[in-house]
Design a protein around this motif. Structure first.
Motif, PDB file in Angstrom:
ATOM      1  N   VAL A  30       9.248   4.416   5.828  1.00 36.46           N
ATOM      2  CA  VAL A  30       9.645   3.067   5.425  1.00 36.46           C
ATOM      3  C   VAL A  30      10.841   3.176   4.483  1.00 36.46           C
ATOM      4  CG1 VAL A  30       8.921   0.938   4.287  1.00 36.46           C
ATOM      5  CG2 VAL A  30       7.256   2.268   5.610  1.00 36.46           C
ATOM      6  N   ILE A  73      13.146   1.420   2.000  1.00 37.06           N
ATOM      7  CA  ILE A  73      13.053   0.210   1.191  1.00 37.06           C
ATOM      8  C   ILE A  73      13.439   0.538  -0.248  1.00 37.06           C
ATOM      9  CG2 ILE A  73      10.599   0.541   0.643  1.00 37.06           C
ATOM     10  CD1 ILE A  73      10.299  -2.548   1.023  1.00 37.06           C
ATOM     11  N   VAL A  81       2.740   5.416   4.178  1.00 33.18           N
ATOM     12  CA  VAL A  81       2.020   4.393   3.415  1.00 33.18           C
ATOM     13  C   VAL A  81       0.632   4.325   4.018  1.00 33.18           C
ATOM     14  CG1 VAL A  81       1.924   1.967   2.715  1.00 33.18           C
ATOM     15  CG2 VAL A  81       4.151   3.095   2.984  1.00 33.18           C
ATOM     16  N   THR A 120       8.364   2.352  -4.024  1.00 36.02           N
ATOM     17  CA  THR A 120       6.982   1.875  -4.163  1.00 36.02           C
ATOM     18  C   THR A 120       6.964   0.462  -4.707  1.00 36.02           C
ATOM     19  OG1 THR A 120       6.113   4.111  -4.449  1.00 36.02           O
ATOM     20  CG2 THR A 120       4.778   2.306  -5.324  1.00 36.02           C
ATOM     21  N   TYR A 126       8.207  -1.967  -2.090  1.00 33.05           N
ATOM     22  CA  TYR A 126       7.203  -2.153  -1.027  1.00 33.05           C
ATOM     23  C   TYR A 126       6.129  -3.131  -1.484  1.00 33.05           C
ATOM     24  CZ  TYR A 126       3.914  -1.112   2.701  1.00 33.05           C
ATOM     25  OH  TYR A 126       3.056  -1.215   3.784  1.00 33.05           O
ATOM     26  N   ARG A 167       5.729  -6.888   0.232  1.00 36.99           N
ATOM     27  CA  ARG A 167       4.494  -7.189   0.957  1.00 36.99           C
ATOM     28  C   ARG A 167       3.585  -8.147   0.179  1.00 36.99           C
ATOM     29  NH1 ARG A 167       7.589  -3.987   3.440  1.00 36.99           N
ATOM     30  NH2 ARG A 167       6.908  -2.742   5.203  1.00 36.99           N
TER      31      ARG A 167
END
Length: 133
Positions: A32, A34, A42, A81, A84, A88
């Motif tokens: 991922v 990001i 993840v 982290t 993410y 989300r």
């Protein structure tokens, strides 16, 4: 050269993902990109969201996998982290960062996987700290 390293990285990530699944984790996503970084894996471990950094080594002469993580790398993982979790909309999730240390044989085949749990304090890394170990 880069193709070889990418294939080796993929094999290590495959081995780490399989190991995690065998040990009760649920792998949600891989690779991922990001927040200016990349999260290798993840996963969920029960109610905990786990970001897993995968490091492969074929020769101990290069140092341990955790020694390959610089303060700058820790900061990129921490930023990714945080991004993410924000993207989300998971602000209340318990989150930790684990390291999957994958030992590779001379042919590049994974020999063993060791998971080092909770190796990065994300908030401390964002302030310039590094690995817990």
């Amino acid at each position: 050269m880069f193709g070889f390293l990418r294939r080796r990285g993929n094999r290590a990530e495959d081995a780490a993902s399989e190991h995690l699944a065998r040990h009760g984790y649920t792998v949600l996503e891989r690779n991922v990109s990001i927040g200016g970084g990349e999260l290798d894996i993840v996963a969920e471990d029960g109610d905990t969201l786990v970001m897993v950094e995968v490091k492969a080594r074929s020769d101990d002469g290069l140092g341990s996998p955790e020694e390959a993580i610089t303060a700058a790398k820790a900061l990129r993982i921490a930023r990714a982290t945080r991004a993410y979790v924000q993207s989300r909309r998971l602000p209340d999730r318990c989150v930790r960062v684990d390291l999957a240390a994958v030992a590779l044989g001379p042919d590049g085949a994974p020999l063993r996987v060791e998971i080092l749990e909770d190796i990065l304090d994300v908030e401390a890394a964002l302030r310039g700290g590094a690995w817990r170990r």
